[in-house]
Design a protein around this motif. Structure first.
Motif, short mmCIF file in Angstrom:
data_model
loop_
_atom_site.label_atom_id
_atom_site.label_comp_id
_atom_site.label_asym_id
_atom_site.label_seq_id
_atom_site.Cartn_x
_atom_site.Cartn_y
_atom_site.Cartn_z
N LEU A 42 0.78 -1.35 0.21
CA LEU A 42 -0.07 0.31 0.12
C LEU A 42 0.97 1.37 -0.11
O LEU A 42 0.54 2.26 -0.69
N PHE A 43 2.07 1.19 0.80
CA PHE A 43 2.72 2.46 0.94
C PHE A 43 4.03 2.66 0.59
O PHE A 43 4.58 3.87 0.38
N ASN A 44 4.60 1.69 0.09
CA ASN A 44 6.15 1.65 -0.20
C ASN A 44 6.05 1.70 -1.69
O ASN A 44 5.76 1.03 -2.36
N ARG A 45 6.83 2.73 -2.21
CA ARG A 45 7.24 3.13 -3.97
C ARG A 45 8.47 3.35 -3.96
O ARG A 45 8.89 4.18 -3.24
N HIS A 46 8.98 3.17 -5.22
CA HIS A 46 10.45 3.73 -5.67
C HIS A 46 10.03 5.05 -6.13
O HIS A 46 9.22 5.43 -7.18
N ALA A 47 10.61 6.20 -5.58
CA ALA A 47 10.53 7.49 -5.90
C ALA A 47 12.07 7.82 -6.47
O ALA A 47 12.48 8.89 -5.97
N ALA A 48 12.67 7.12 -7.36
CA ALA A 48 13.86 7.48 -7.60
C ALA A 48 13.79 8.44 -8.73
O ALA A 48 12.80 8.98 -9.31
N LYS A 49 15.08 9.22 -8.67
CA LYS A 49 15.39 10.03 -9.79
C LYS A 49 16.01 9.35 -10.95
O LYS A 49 16.79 8.16 -10.56
N GLY A 50 15.62 9.74 -12.06
CA GLY A 50 15.98 8.72 -13.30
C GLY A 50 14.83 7.87 -13.64
O GLY A 50 13.73 8.25 -13.73
N PRO A 51 15.14 6.92 -14.65
CA PRO A 51 14.25 5.95 -15.08
C PRO A 51 13.16 5.47 -14.25
O PRO A 51 13.53 4.83 -13.02
N VAL A 52 12.04 5.60 -14.61
CA VAL A 52 10.87 5.30 -13.88
C VAL A 52 9.79 4.29 -14.89
O VAL A 52 9.86 4.72 -16.02
N LEU A 53 9.09 3.41 -14.27
CA LEU A 53 8.24 2.71 -14.68
C LEU A 53 6.82 3.16 -14.43
O LEU A 53 6.50 2.74 -13.08
N GLU A 54 5.89 3.54 -15.19
CA GLU A 54 4.47 4.00 -14.63
C GLU A 54 3.28 3.39 -15.53
O GLU A 54 3.50 3.03 -16.56
N ARG A 55 2.11 3.57 -14.90
CA ARG A 55 0.94 3.30 -15.54
C ARG A 55 0.32 4.71 -16.03
O ARG A 55 0.52 5.42 -15.01
N TRP A 56 -0.31 4.57 -17.08
CA TRP A 56 -1.10 5.77 -17.33
C TRP A 56 -2.35 5.25 -18.22
O TRP A 56 -2.45 4.17 -18.81
N ARG A 57 -3.33 6.13 -18.18
CA ARG A 57 -4.78 5.87 -18.95
C ARG A 57 -4.78 7.08 -19.81
O ARG A 57 -4.79 7.98 -19.49
N HIS A 58 -5.08 6.52 -21.16
CA HIS A 58 -5.40 7.54 -22.20
C HIS A 58 -7.07 7.93 -22.08
O HIS A 58 -7.66 7.62 -22.65
N ALA A 59 -7.02 8.81 -21.04
CA ALA A 59 -8.28 9.26 -20.41
C ALA A 59 -9.12 10.07 -21.33
O ALA A 59 -10.24 9.82 -21.45
N TYR A 60 -8.51 10.86 -22.41
CA TYR A 60 -9.44 11.57 -23.40
C TYR A 60 -9.17 11.14 -24.78
O TYR A 60 -9.02 12.01 -25.65
N GLY A 61 -8.87 9.55 -25.03
CA GLY A 61 -8.68 9.17 -25.93
C GLY A 61 -9.40 7.71 -26.10
O GLY A 61 -10.65 7.75 -25.85
N CYS A 62 -8.70 6.69 -26.18
CA CYS A 62 -9.22 5.46 -26.23
C CYS A 62 -9.63 5.00 -24.87
O CYS A 62 -10.46 3.97 -24.72
N GLY A 63 -9.13 5.50 -23.97
CA GLY A 63 -9.49 5.03 -22.40
C GLY A 63 -8.85 3.97 -21.76
O GLY A 63 -9.25 3.41 -20.85
N LYS A 64 -8.03 3.60 -22.56
CA LYS A 64 -7.29 2.12 -22.10
C LYS A 64 -5.81 2.51 -21.05
O LYS A 64 -5.29 3.62 -21.48
N TRP A 65 -5.55 1.61 -20.41
CA TRP A 65 -4.25 1.76 -19.61
C TRP A 65 -3.18 1.30 -20.36
O TRP A 65 -3.33 0.31 -21.18
N PHE A 66 -2.06 1.82 -20.11
CA PHE A 66 -0.70 1.42 -20.75
C PHE A 66 0.48 1.68 -19.97
O PHE A 66 0.24 2.47 -18.95
N LEU A 67 1.56 1.37 -20.08
CA LEU A 67 2.72 1.54 -19.35
C LEU A 67 3.61 2.35 -19.80
O LEU A 67 3.86 2.25 -21.18
N ALA A 68 4.62 3.18 -19.35
CA ALA A 68 5.56 3.92 -19.97
C ALA A 68 6.62 4.02 -19.13
O ALA A 68 6.66 3.97 -17.72
N ALA A 69 7.90 4.04 -19.64
CA ALA A 69 9.30 4.29 -19.17
C ALA A 69 9.74 5.66 -19.62
O ALA A 69 9.68 5.93 -20.67
N ARG A 70 9.83 6.27 -18.59
CA ARG A 70 10.60 7.78 -18.95
C ARG A 70 11.53 8.07 -17.55
O ARG A 70 11.48 7.32 -16.61
#
Length: 107
Positions: A42-70
């Protein structure tokens, strides 16, 4: 401004068209887990500076979830991929490691 390509519909979307969903590839804890394991989920997350892997939802588009590395510092996008992928694809990992040779996928 952060711009991600949705792998589901193929459209480039600015961050105002997207909804963030937090860290990707979390191991979910449920019934049968200890209190400490569930608390860590519930509470522990990696809050690293640099590369992160995240979940995103295309809310004002197709509405689907996808993952991004940035990169959380430079906002460089290494790639996007399906939310069903159990880990980042090799081509995304190669782009990350080209810039950050010692980087490892968070456990």
């Amino acid at each position: 401004m952060l711009i991600l390509t949705c792998p589901c519909c193929g459209l480039e979307a600015a961050e105002i068209e997207l909804a963030p969903g937090g860290e990707a590839h979390l191991r979910r804890e449920g019934p049968g887990s200890s209190d400490a394991e569930f608390e860590a989920y519930l509470f522990n997350r990696h809050a690293a500076k640099g590369p992160v892997l995240e979940r995103w939802r295309h809310a004002y588009g197709c509405g689907k979830w996808f993952l991004a590395a940035r990169d959380s510092v430079t906002m460089e996008v290494y790639g996007t991929y399906s939310a069903r992928a159990p880990e980042p694809p090799e081509e995304v990992l190669a782009r990350i490691r080209a810039r950050h040779p010692d980087w490892q996928v968070p456990a």
